[in-house]
Design an enzyme around this catalytic site. Sequence first.
Site, short mmCIF file in Angstrom:
data_model
loop_
_atom_site.label_atom_id
_atom_site.label_comp_id
_atom_site.label_asym_id
_atom_site.label_seq_id
_atom_site.Cartn_x
_atom_site.Cartn_y
_atom_site.Cartn_z
N CYS A 14 -6.72 1.78 -2.44
CA CYS A 14 -8.08 1.40 -2.03
C CYS A 14 -9.12 2.42 -2.47
O CYS A 14 -10.32 2.16 -2.39
CB CYS A 14 -8.14 1.19 -0.52
SG CYS A 14 -7.48 -0.41 -0.05
N LYS A 17 -11.66 1.30 -5.14
CA LYS A 17 -12.77 0.39 -4.84
C LYS A 17 -14.07 0.86 -5.48
O LYS A 17 -14.31 2.05 -5.62
CB LYS A 17 -12.99 0.37 -3.32
CG LYS A 17 -12.46 -0.88 -2.65
CD LYS A 17 -12.98 -0.98 -1.22
CE LYS A 17 -12.32 -2.13 -0.50
NZ LYS A 17 -12.82 -2.33 0.85
N THR A 44 -21.92 -10.08 6.96
CA THR A 44 -21.65 -9.02 7.91
C THR A 44 -20.54 -8.08 7.44
O THR A 44 -20.00 -7.33 8.21
CB THR A 44 -21.23 -9.61 9.27
OG1 THR A 44 -20.15 -10.54 9.04
CG2 THR A 44 -22.37 -10.35 9.93
N ASP A 68 -7.47 -9.00 -2.20
CA ASP A 68 -7.37 -7.55 -2.34
C ASP A 68 -6.41 -7.22 -3.46
O ASP A 68 -5.27 -7.68 -3.46
CB ASP A 68 -6.82 -6.93 -1.05
CG ASP A 68 -7.91 -6.23 -0.26
OD1 ASP A 68 -8.38 -5.21 -0.76
OD2 ASP A 68 -8.26 -6.71 0.83
N GLY A 138 -0.40 -17.61 -9.29
CA GLY A 138 -1.14 -16.39 -9.55
C GLY A 138 -1.76 -16.40 -10.93
O GLY A 138 -1.75 -17.42 -11.62
N ASP A 226 -9.86 -4.16 9.95
CA ASP A 226 -8.84 -3.22 9.50
C ASP A 226 -9.53 -2.08 8.76
O ASP A 226 -10.58 -2.27 8.15
CB ASP A 226 -7.74 -3.90 8.65
CG ASP A 226 -8.25 -4.54 7.38
OD1 ASP A 226 -9.47 -4.78 7.27
OD2 ASP A 226 -7.43 -4.81 6.50
CO CO Z 1 -10.43 -5.37 5.76
CO CO Z 2 -5.30 -18.65 -14.29
CO CO Z 3 -10.20 -6.46 1.76
#
Ligand code: CO
Ligand code: CO
Ligand code: CO
Length: 344
Positions: A14, A17, A44, A68, A138, A226
């Site tokens: 993370c 980011k 928000t 994510d 995916g 989280d």
């Molecule tokens: Co979160």
């Molecule tokens: Co595709």
């Molecule tokens: Co996230």
Amino acid sequence: MAARLTANVKAGGCASKLSPKILDQALRSVPRMTNEHVLVGYDTADDAGVYDLTLPGGAPLAMVQTVDFFTPIVDDPYTFGGIAAANALSDVYAMGGRPVTALSLVVFPGKGEVTELEQILKGGADKIHEAGCVILGGHSISEDEIKFGYSVTGLIDPRRILTNTGAKPGDVLVFTKRIGTGVVSTALKKGIVAQEDMNASIKQMLTLNRHAAEAMQPLEVHGCTDVTGFGLLGHAREMALGSNVTLEITASSIRYLPGAIEYSKAGAHSGGLHNNRDFVESCVYMDPGIPVEIQALLYDPQTSGGLLISLPAGEAEKFLAAQTEAYVIGKVTERQTKPLEVKL
Ligand code: CO
Ligand code: CO
Ligand code: CO
């Protein structure tokens, strides 16, 4: 022996980011759509979006969606896949949802080792299945820096959505994991990490927030989020601003991963930590008596971090009885001068 997975990564997990400052600015000019079915949008800075699926005359039902994906935070591909999955599922849990389907997002070098990719996908799939969720498909891109994660869809009762905007004065703040995954991973990149400290961090990152989310179900919970890329104070800031309250956090009550304080002292701070601090600092009253290495940890980007929960004291007691890893880190007050106050 393949090259270390984290070797060519500029920032792991993370910590990769985009800086919240840049993101905030860019989003300002993006046109907003309003739609009666959108129960939670991105205004928000909540964990995930919620869309009402209830048909006329039908039982209340809504869909919670999140995505994510990030760069390797550990060297073992199977473990990296699992952490990426646990982290992606977390935003569904944070809103009180139950994950049902997932789509994988894969960025992998065209000349990379197939077995490595295989292990990433396997680690991810095992974790997704542990959550009782299924993978529907995916998309992949060939590029040098590895990235992996999921878009996860969950189901939720639209009357029981937990957001980060409901914290009320008098609430107790509970947190469900330890702080320091970013600092420990930065120590890994610097080559100063002790293996047992890395293992403790990995074990925590692989732990689903599922049980914490289930323990919240029967309780009166006012707010939940989280703690991930923006660090404890970054996510606490969103809750404080969204709820128009002040979150008072007691630094000495926070539990850190083994070695985290030591590595923080040694300067194992990612770029993400500095970005978070730049963005959030103006919202924080920080008691000057708090050691600098602890202050830094409060901005440390967390990968697959714990749930920050705001709830009445009596409900907190029930939650803590069900979740022995969880602990109280502070309380909610009427808005003070700053939305966040960190006390000794
Ligand atoms: Co979160
Ligand atoms: Co595709
Ligand atoms: Co996230």
